[in-house]
Every structure is written in C-alpha cells, then in structure tokens.
Design a protein around this motif. Structure first.
Motif, PDB file in Angstrom:
ATOM      1  N   ILE A 235       0.860  -1.182   0.000  1.00  0.00           N
ATOM      2  CA  ILE A 235       0.000   0.000   0.000  1.00  0.00           C
ATOM      3  C   ILE A 235       0.894   1.228   0.000  1.00  0.00           C
ATOM      4  CG2 ILE A 235      -1.738   1.288   1.295  1.00  0.00           C
ATOM      5  CD1 ILE A 235      -2.592  -1.444   2.501  1.00  0.00           C
ATOM      6  N   TYR A 464      -7.403  -9.684   6.192  1.00  0.00           N
ATOM      7  CA  TYR A 464      -7.699  -9.191   4.844  1.00  0.00           C
ATOM      8  C   TYR A 464      -8.380 -10.273   4.013  1.00  0.00           C
ATOM      9  CZ  TYR A 464      -4.979  -4.867   5.301  1.00  0.00           C
ATOM     10  OH  TYR A 464      -4.525  -3.625   5.661  1.00  0.00           O
ATOM     11  N   ASN A 467     -10.796  -9.357  -1.698  1.00  0.00           N
ATOM     12  CA  ASN A 467     -11.358  -8.098  -2.192  1.00  0.00           C
ATOM     13  C   ASN A 467     -10.692  -6.889  -1.532  1.00  0.00           C
ATOM     14  OD1 ASN A 467     -13.195  -9.190  -4.034  1.00  0.00           O
ATOM     15  ND2 ASN A 467     -14.710  -9.583  -2.424  1.00  0.00           N
ATOM     16  N   ASP A 468     -10.351  -7.020  -0.250  1.00  0.00           N
ATOM     17  CA  ASP A 468      -9.627  -5.928   0.429  1.00  0.00           C
ATOM     18  C   ASP A 468      -8.295  -5.663  -0.269  1.00  0.00           C
ATOM     19  OD1 ASP A 468     -11.582  -5.642   2.421  1.00  0.00           O
ATOM     20  OD2 ASP A 468     -10.664  -7.216   3.647  1.00  0.00           O
ATOM     21  N   ASN A 471      -8.719  -4.154  -3.765  1.00  0.00           N
ATOM     22  CA  ASN A 471      -9.118  -2.742  -3.662  1.00  0.00           C
ATOM     23  C   ASN A 471      -8.094  -1.902  -2.920  1.00  0.00           C
ATOM     24  OD1 ASN A 471     -11.651  -2.970  -5.031  1.00  0.00           O
ATOM     25  ND2 ASN A 471     -12.476  -4.003  -3.222  1.00  0.00           N
ATOM     26  N   ARG A 472      -6.935  -2.545  -2.573  1.00  0.00           N
ATOM     27  CA  ARG A 472      -5.812  -1.868  -1.935  1.00  0.00           C
ATOM     28  C   ARG A 472      -6.234  -1.085  -0.693  1.00  0.00           C
ATOM     29  NH1 ARG A 472      -1.636  -2.569  -5.278  1.00  0.00           N
ATOM     30  NH2 ARG A 472      -0.304  -1.039  -4.287  1.00  0.00           N
ATOM     31  N   LYS A 473      -7.036  -1.740   0.131  1.00  0.00           N
ATOM     32  CA  LYS A 473      -7.487  -1.120   1.370  1.00  0.00           C
ATOM     33  C   LYS A 473      -6.405  -1.214   2.442  1.00  0.00           C
ATOM     34  CE  LYS A 473     -12.468  -1.856   0.780  1.00  0.00           C
ATOM     35  NZ  LYS A 473     -13.693  -2.462   1.374  1.00  0.00           N
ATOM     36  N   ASP A 474      -6.377  -0.240   3.319  1.00  0.00           N
ATOM     37  CA  ASP A 474      -5.491  -0.262   4.475  1.00  0.00           C
ATOM     38  C   ASP A 474      -6.379  -0.406   5.708  1.00  0.00           C
ATOM     39  OD1 ASP A 474      -3.683   0.157   6.528  1.00  0.00           O
ATOM     40  OD2 ASP A 474      -2.504   1.616   5.395  1.00  0.00           O
ATOM     41  N   LEU A 475      -6.641  -1.655   6.087  1.00  0.00           N
ATOM     42  CA  LEU A 475      -7.595  -1.917   7.156  1.00  0.00           C
ATOM     43  C   LEU A 475      -7.070  -1.494   8.522  1.00  0.00           C
ATOM     44  CD1 LEU A 475      -9.032  -5.407   6.127  1.00  0.00           C
ATOM     45  CD2 LEU A 475      -9.851  -3.124   5.512  1.00  0.00           C
ATOM     46  N   SER A 478      -7.573   2.240   8.837  1.00  0.00           N
ATOM     47  CA  SER A 478      -9.006   2.492   8.988  1.00  0.00           C
ATOM     48  C   SER A 478      -9.467   2.178  10.408  1.00  0.00           C
ATOM     49  CB  SER A 478      -9.796   1.647   7.984  1.00  0.00           C
ATOM     50  OG  SER A 478      -9.486   2.027   6.661  1.00  0.00           O
TER      51      SER A 478
END
Length: 488
Positions: A235, A464, A467-468, A471-475, A478
């Motif tokens: 990320i 993770y 899909n996370d 979608n290159r999410k930073d959980l 968050s």
C-alpha cells in the motif's frame, strides 16, 4: 634424435594444454553438479557442530539432546548423491526445527551466479495465498487477462492441491518460536517464486479454479523470465509524507489540525535515524499531537541502537535489554569470514552496557533511559503484521509490556521474548560451498523474558480478504481512525 624429442615434447604440451582447456570449458554446471553422500555428510556434520557450539536457541524451544538426535538422523539419511538445491531443501527443513528466523541456508556463490544467467518458466498470473486458500491476484499481461479473472479461488496448480502446496512451502520459511503469521506473510510475498521452484516449471500450466460452486480448468503457456517481478501488494504511503530515505522512514499528518501523525518505519536503519527522530519528536511536541501511529508492518528489523533511541522517546521509565552469548570467538573460524568482527562487537557492546557472566555465558545488559526533551506522552497506536520481525519486535515488546500503546494488525513474526541475532556470520560448507547463516547472540527482551514461542499479539486483529487486497485497502489505518473517533 634431439629434434624428435623436442617435437614430441611440444606435441605432448599442446595435447595436455588443449585437454586441460577442454576439460575446463565443459566444467559441470553448478546447477546440476551432484555431491557424493560422503561429501554431503561431511558438510552436514560441520553444520551440526557449528549449531551445537554457538546457536543461542539451544535449550530454549528444544533440548541439546533433541538437536543432537535431529542432526544425527539427518546426517544418517544422506545416502544418495544430491545436487546443491536438493541438499539445501533437506537442510532448510532441519534448520526450521531451530525455530529461529535469523538462521538460514543459502546456495553457493557459484550456484547463484550461474542461476542468474538462466531463464525459467513462470505462470503469467500472480497467485496470492490468503488464510490457507489461493487466489488469482493479477496478470503480468493485463491485455490478455481473459482466462483467469482477478479474485477467483484456485484449487490446484499442475495437478497439486493448493493447500498441499502451502503446507509444504511453509516448511522452508523460518520464523521465531512456533509463529505462523511470519510463514504466511513471507509465503504470500514469495509464493509465485516458491511453488514453481519446489514443484516444477512445466511449459504449460494447468489450473483448476472455482466458478461459483463448480470447478473449472484452464491451461495456458508459461512465460520465460530470469526472475518473477515483485508481487503488487504494498500500500503506497501518502504522497504528501516527508521521507527520510537513508533512515528508511516517512511520516505525515492525517488531518489538517495535526492531531494524528502516521510514522512509517520500513526498517531500523543505522543511517541518520537520530537526526530523523529529533526532528519528528520536536514536531510532535510543537504541534501537541494527540495520536502517534507507529507503523511497524513489514519492518524486518535492523539496528538495535536505533530501537533504543526510538524507545527513549516513548518509554516512561528506564528499562533493561540483554544480549547473551556463550562464545568468546567464532567456532570453526576457518569456515567463516572476518571472525575478528565478533570480538570487536563484543568489546563495543561492553563499553555501553554492564557485563554479567553466569557460568560460561556473558550477559551484556543495556539500559534504555527515557528522554526528557521532546518525550512523547500521548496516545500511541502500533501497527504490526507477519512481516514485523527482529528489531521491530523489540520495540513492540517493550511498548506492549509497559502498556504504552494499542496494537492493531496480526501477531508479529518475531517472538515477544526475544530472538537470536546481534551479529549473524555466514559459514561456508567445505564441499557444496553452501552458506549457513548463524546468529551469535540471544537478544533477550527483559520486560517479557518468559518463553512463549509466539509474537506480540494485537489488541485488535485485522484479517484481509481477497477483495480488500484487490481494492488496496489499508484496514489497520481504517481501524485506528475508527478508534480515535470513538474516543472523542
């Protein structure tokens, strides 16, 4: 006749020279060369002796007798000729029983040099393991991404079930203690190099995958590459963040009011970290920053001095940390380079710490003292994952033990009680020329010395999904933002 004798001598010289040159030109490939059982046993015996003479982990997770028996059985099993790669595979499985992420078996320089000139068959699709399942992540050629869609679950590759591939591959990745997140993390990053290296490189790949509830199969040609490109997984840090490249850190505020700073440490660098910390903590003090996010994800460690410096800004009371070793010099020093470095390091550590000798073991006890100037006293959130290892776990363990932070992510690869490192010489085995990395010190976390075999645990576990990742999410970030919001 003198002339005939001279001519005969010249002919013999030419024949010998040409024969010698020819024999050199067809020298056996380092990739294919096989070693006799006697040679392999000699290398393995030396490795056993080095481990028993100096490895700090002996007696921590298993007894000395356990390792003697383990190595003796291993040596006794070497009854067939093996090439260097085959020998390394067997060796890594044995070394994994040391439960030490700093211990490694590497191939010889000759092997790596020749291997670097070759091209190999790879799949044109990137696969990624997540929680013991494998998914398609990306295609090398996006324009031809038609056979496999991103996110589909892969059931088997070339006739081998993916769960079997994962279980076998993890045996070659070492982490501290009995930790599994480190194995999962590094397999995730290196999976696309791991499985073809261990299970073969066909010209055509056969992949079974799930389409809804049905299993479908695709076949496609391999591509030839020298190395597989890095997996597109990281990320990106905010482009507005300030970077200290030599110090391997970057930082920035997550809000205009400068309430929350995100400090990302890629490694504990020996270069210019003191200067970077001075500027960062001065800024935290000046802006009265309420929240500091200390990001140790994917931080594989580095300088202990850097760790001590960072902790001096964060700890409220003085804490000790011990380096322990039972050797005064490297054993079997003819097989390792620069043995004097160890003595120099012992001397240097002795200057900044207190030495306590118990039986045959030297303990160098260093005291981490909190700073008064620009000391940070507000909320700390620490982000950790299976890539957090070695020195980063020292920082995490001390913050955890002192209840100075909230931890978000997953269990670290490094153990909460400490690791085996300090300095890690490489030994070259006499026949295969393979190299064995061997730690010389036990790094003890005095705040949590009890042996657990596990890493620092998060207060909030993050997992993770495919899909996370797509979608290159930073959980983790968050989650911290959510915790900060809830605390208002």
């Amino acid at each position: 006749m003198p002339f005939l004798k001279q001519f005969s001598s010249i002919i013999f010289f030419i024949f010998f020279t040409v024969s010698h040159f020819f024999s050199q030109s067809v020298k056996e490939s380092a990739l294919l060369k096989k070693y006799a059982p006697a040679q392999l046993k000699q290398d393995a015996e030396l490795m056993k002796n080095i481990v028993l003479a100096m490895h700090p982990v002996i007696g921590i997770y298993n007894s000395r007798d356990y390792y003697i028996n383990l190595f003796d059985n291993y040596i006794g099993s070497l009854n067939d000729s093996l090439n260097e790669k085959q020998f390394r595979i067997k060796t890594k499985i044995i070394l994994d029983q040391l439960h030490c992420g700093h211990t490694e078996a590497l191939l010889s320089k000759a092997y790596y040099k020749e291997a670097a000139k070759q091209t190999y068959n790879f799949s044109p699709y990137f696969f990624i393991p997540i929680k013991n399942k494998v998914y398609m992540l990306a295609a090398l050629n996006k324009k031809k991404d038609t056979l496999l869609k991103k996110g589909v679950e892969v059931i088997s590759i070339n006739g081998i079930a993916t769960d079997s591939i994962l279980r076998y591959s993890k045996r070659f990745i070492s982490s501290d203690g009995f930790n599994q997140t480190g194995k999962d993390h590094y397999l995730q990053l290196g999976f696309n190099a791991f499985y073809p290296s261990l299970f073969g490189r066909p010209d055509t790949f056969t992949v079974d995958y799930l389409a809804g509830t049905k299993v479908k199969r695709v076949k496609y040609k391999s591509i030839k590459l020298k190395t597989i490109p890095p997996i597109p997984l990281t990320i990106n840090v905010d482009s507005t963040f300030k970077h200290y490249h030599l110090a391997k850190m970057e930082f920035g505020y997550l809000d205009e009011e400068k309430v929350t700073m995100h400090l990302k440490l890629d490694a504990f660098s020996r270069k210019r970290s003191k200067m970077a910390y001075r500027k960062i903590f001065r800024q935290l003090k000046k802006n009265k920053t309420e929240n500091l996010i200390l990001d140790l994800r994917n931080n594989g460690g580095g300088s202990l001095e850097n760790c001590y410096d960072l902790l001096s800004y964060l700890l409220d009371t003085a804490q000790t940390q011990t380096l322990r070793t039972s050797i005064r010099s490297y054993p079997y020093k003819k097989y390792t380079a620069l043995p004097a470095i160890f003595k120099v390091m012992r001397f240097g550590i002795g200057l900044i710490s207190k030495k306590k000798t118990i039986n045959d073991t030297d303990n160098f006890v260093y005291t981490i003292k909190p700073r008064k100037k620009n000391h940070y006293n507000n909320k700390i959130f620490v982000l950790i994952n299976g890539g957090s290892f070695s020195a980063s776990c020292l920082v995490a363990a001390y913050l955890k033990a002192n209840k100075k932070a909230v931890f978000v992510g997953e269990e670290t690869a490094g153990a909460i009680e400490g690791c085996n490192a300090g300095i890690t010489p490489y030994y070259t085995l006499p026949n295969t020329k393979a190299k064995i990395r061997m730690p010389a010190f036990r790094v003890v976390h005095d705040v949590s010395p009890a042996i657990t075999g596990h890493g620092i645990m998060p207060d909030y576990v993050i997992e993770y999904s495919i899909n996370d990742i797509l979608n290159r999410k930073d959980l983790e970030i968050s989650k911290v933002k959510n915790l900060i919001q809830l605390s208002k």
